[in-house]
Motif scaffolding. Structure first.
Motif, PDB file in Angstrom:
ATOM      1  N   PHE A   1       0.850  -1.184   0.000  1.00  0.00           N
ATOM      2  CA  PHE A   1       0.000   0.000   0.000  1.00  0.00           C
ATOM      3  C   PHE A   1       0.885   1.233   0.000  1.00  0.00           C
ATOM      4  O   PHE A   1       1.850   1.310   0.760  1.00  0.00           O
ATOM      5  N   THR A   2       0.552   2.191  -0.861  1.00  0.00           N
ATOM      6  CA  THR A   2       1.263   3.465  -0.909  1.00  0.00           C
ATOM      7  C   THR A   2       0.228   4.577  -0.999  1.00  0.00           C
ATOM      8  O   THR A   2      -0.895   4.350  -1.464  1.00  0.00           O
ATOM      9  N   TRP A   3       0.609   5.763  -0.539  1.00  0.00           N
ATOM     10  CA  TRP A   3      -0.246   6.922  -0.688  1.00  0.00           C
ATOM     11  C   TRP A   3       0.612   8.161  -0.825  1.00  0.00           C
ATOM     12  O   TRP A   3       1.760   8.189  -0.390  1.00  0.00           O
ATOM     13  N   GLN A   4       0.046   9.168  -1.455  1.00  0.00           N
ATOM     14  CA  GLN A   4       0.758  10.408  -1.742  1.00  0.00           C
ATOM     15  C   GLN A   4       1.225  11.052  -0.438  1.00  0.00           C
ATOM     16  O   GLN A   4       0.506  11.083   0.552  1.00  0.00           O
ATOM     17  N   GLY A   5       2.452  11.543  -0.463  1.00  0.00           N
ATOM     18  CA  GLY A   5       3.003  12.215   0.706  1.00  0.00           C
ATOM     19  C   GLY A   5       3.768  11.295   1.636  1.00  0.00           C
ATOM     20  O   GLY A   5       4.428  11.750   2.552  1.00  0.00           O
ATOM     21  N   SER A   6       3.691   9.996   1.417  1.00  0.00           N
ATOM     22  CA  SER A   6       4.441   9.051   2.242  1.00  0.00           C
ATOM     23  C   SER A   6       5.554   8.436   1.393  1.00  0.00           C
ATOM     24  O   SER A   6       5.291   7.929   0.303  1.00  0.00           O
ATOM     25  N   PRO A   7       6.791   8.446   1.884  1.00  0.00           N
ATOM     26  CA  PRO A   7       7.893   7.850   1.115  1.00  0.00           C
ATOM     27  C   PRO A   7       7.998   6.339   1.321  1.00  0.00           C
ATOM     28  O   PRO A   7       8.977   5.733   0.935  1.00  0.00           O
ATOM     29  N   TYR A   8       6.966   5.730   1.912  1.00  0.00           N
ATOM     30  CA  TYR A   8       7.047   4.310   2.281  1.00  0.00           C
ATOM     31  C   TYR A   8       6.072   3.445   1.493  1.00  0.00           C
ATOM     32  O   TYR A   8       4.995   3.892   1.096  1.00  0.00           O
ATOM     33  N   ARG A   9       6.467   2.201   1.315  1.00  0.00           N
ATOM     34  CA  ARG A   9       5.598   1.154   0.787  1.00  0.00           C
ATOM     35  C   ARG A   9       5.326   0.219   1.961  1.00  0.00           C
ATOM     36  O   ARG A   9       6.254  -0.311   2.566  1.00  0.00           O
TER      37      ARG A   9
ATOM     38  N   MET B   1      10.874   4.219  -0.360  1.00  0.00           N
ATOM     39  CA  MET B   1      10.901   4.160  -1.825  1.00  0.00           C
ATOM     40  C   MET B   1      11.728   5.292  -2.407  1.00  0.00           C
ATOM     41  O   MET B   1      11.840   6.363  -1.820  1.00  0.00           O
ATOM     42  N   HIS B   2      12.285   5.051  -3.591  1.00  0.00           N
ATOM     43  CA  HIS B   2      12.905   6.107  -4.385  1.00  0.00           C
ATOM     44  C   HIS B   2      11.801   7.018  -4.929  1.00  0.00           C
ATOM     45  O   HIS B   2      10.623   6.659  -4.910  1.00  0.00           O
ATOM     46  N   ALA B   3      12.168   8.133  -5.463  1.00  0.00           N
ATOM     47  CA  ALA B   3      11.200   9.071  -6.029  1.00  0.00           C
ATOM     48  C   ALA B   3      10.424   8.445  -7.182  1.00  0.00           C
ATOM     49  O   ALA B   3       9.277   8.799  -7.429  1.00  0.00           O
ATOM     50  N   ASN B   4      11.019   7.471  -7.897  1.00  0.00           N
ATOM     51  CA  ASN B   4      10.324   6.835  -9.028  1.00  0.00           C
ATOM     52  C   ASN B   4       9.437   5.672  -8.605  1.00  0.00           C
ATOM     53  O   ASN B   4       8.900   4.958  -9.442  1.00  0.00           O
ATOM     54  N   GLY B   5       9.276   5.443  -7.278  1.00  0.00           N
ATOM     55  CA  GLY B   5       8.369   4.415  -6.797  1.00  0.00           C
ATOM     56  C   GLY B   5       9.017   3.066  -6.567  1.00  0.00           C
ATOM     57  O   GLY B   5       8.355   2.132  -6.159  1.00  0.00           O
TER      58      GLY B   5
END
Length: 154
Positions: A98-106, A146-150
């Motif tokens: 699960f990912t969401w905008q504003g979070s650098p984590y998966r 995560m990296h900026a590219n996901g």
């Protein structure tokens, strides 16, 4: 030679008693009790609307199946189904990230394990700290940055 029969017989009786006692404590086998119908998994976005953002992207897969990426707004649901394994040495297992905008984590969670869940259909309510299944809370099993590219940095 005259004593081998009573020793063998006594050993056999003890073995039968041990197996009978042990079998009375065995839980139902999730691999043998599966009826011939699919299991349905429902995942509901339960990120409260006052929280920002409220939409998340999920990605579920098993060893054999990749179900792709799906975005859910608050209270929307994603449903998938599959046929659990009938082979006792195999355990059908699905993980979701699960990912969401504003979070650098998966964030990862084991959404279905045949050993844990048997052949029951499940409903999950997911929020930013984990998910609820059958009224029980399950925290994320792992979190990756995560990296900026996901892609994952780990």
């Amino acid at each position: 030679m005259a004593y081998s029969y009573p020793i063998t017989f006594n050993f056999f009786v003890i073995l039968v008693l041990i197996l009978a006692f042990g079998a009375s404590n065995i839980e139902p086998n999730p691999f043998l009790d599966c009826p011939n119908h699919p299991v349905y998994i429902t995942i509901i976005n339960d990120i409260y609307p006052e929280s920002t953002p409220t939409e998340f992207t999920l990605h579920c897969k098993s060893k054999d199946d990749d179900l792709g990426f799906h975005s859910l707004a608050y209270s929307q649901q994603y449903v998938f189904s599959f046929q659990p394994s009938y082979v006792f040495w195999k355990n059908t297992l699905f993980f979701c990230s699960f990912t969401w905008q504003g979070s650098p984590y998966r964030h990862y969670i084991e959404i279905y394990s045949q050993k844990r869940d048997g052949c029951n259909s499940l409903q999950w309510k997911m929020n930013k700290t984990g998910g609820f299944k059958s009224g029980q809370f399950y925290p994320w099993s792992s979190v990756e940055i995560m990296h900026a590219n996901g892609t994952s940095k780990l």
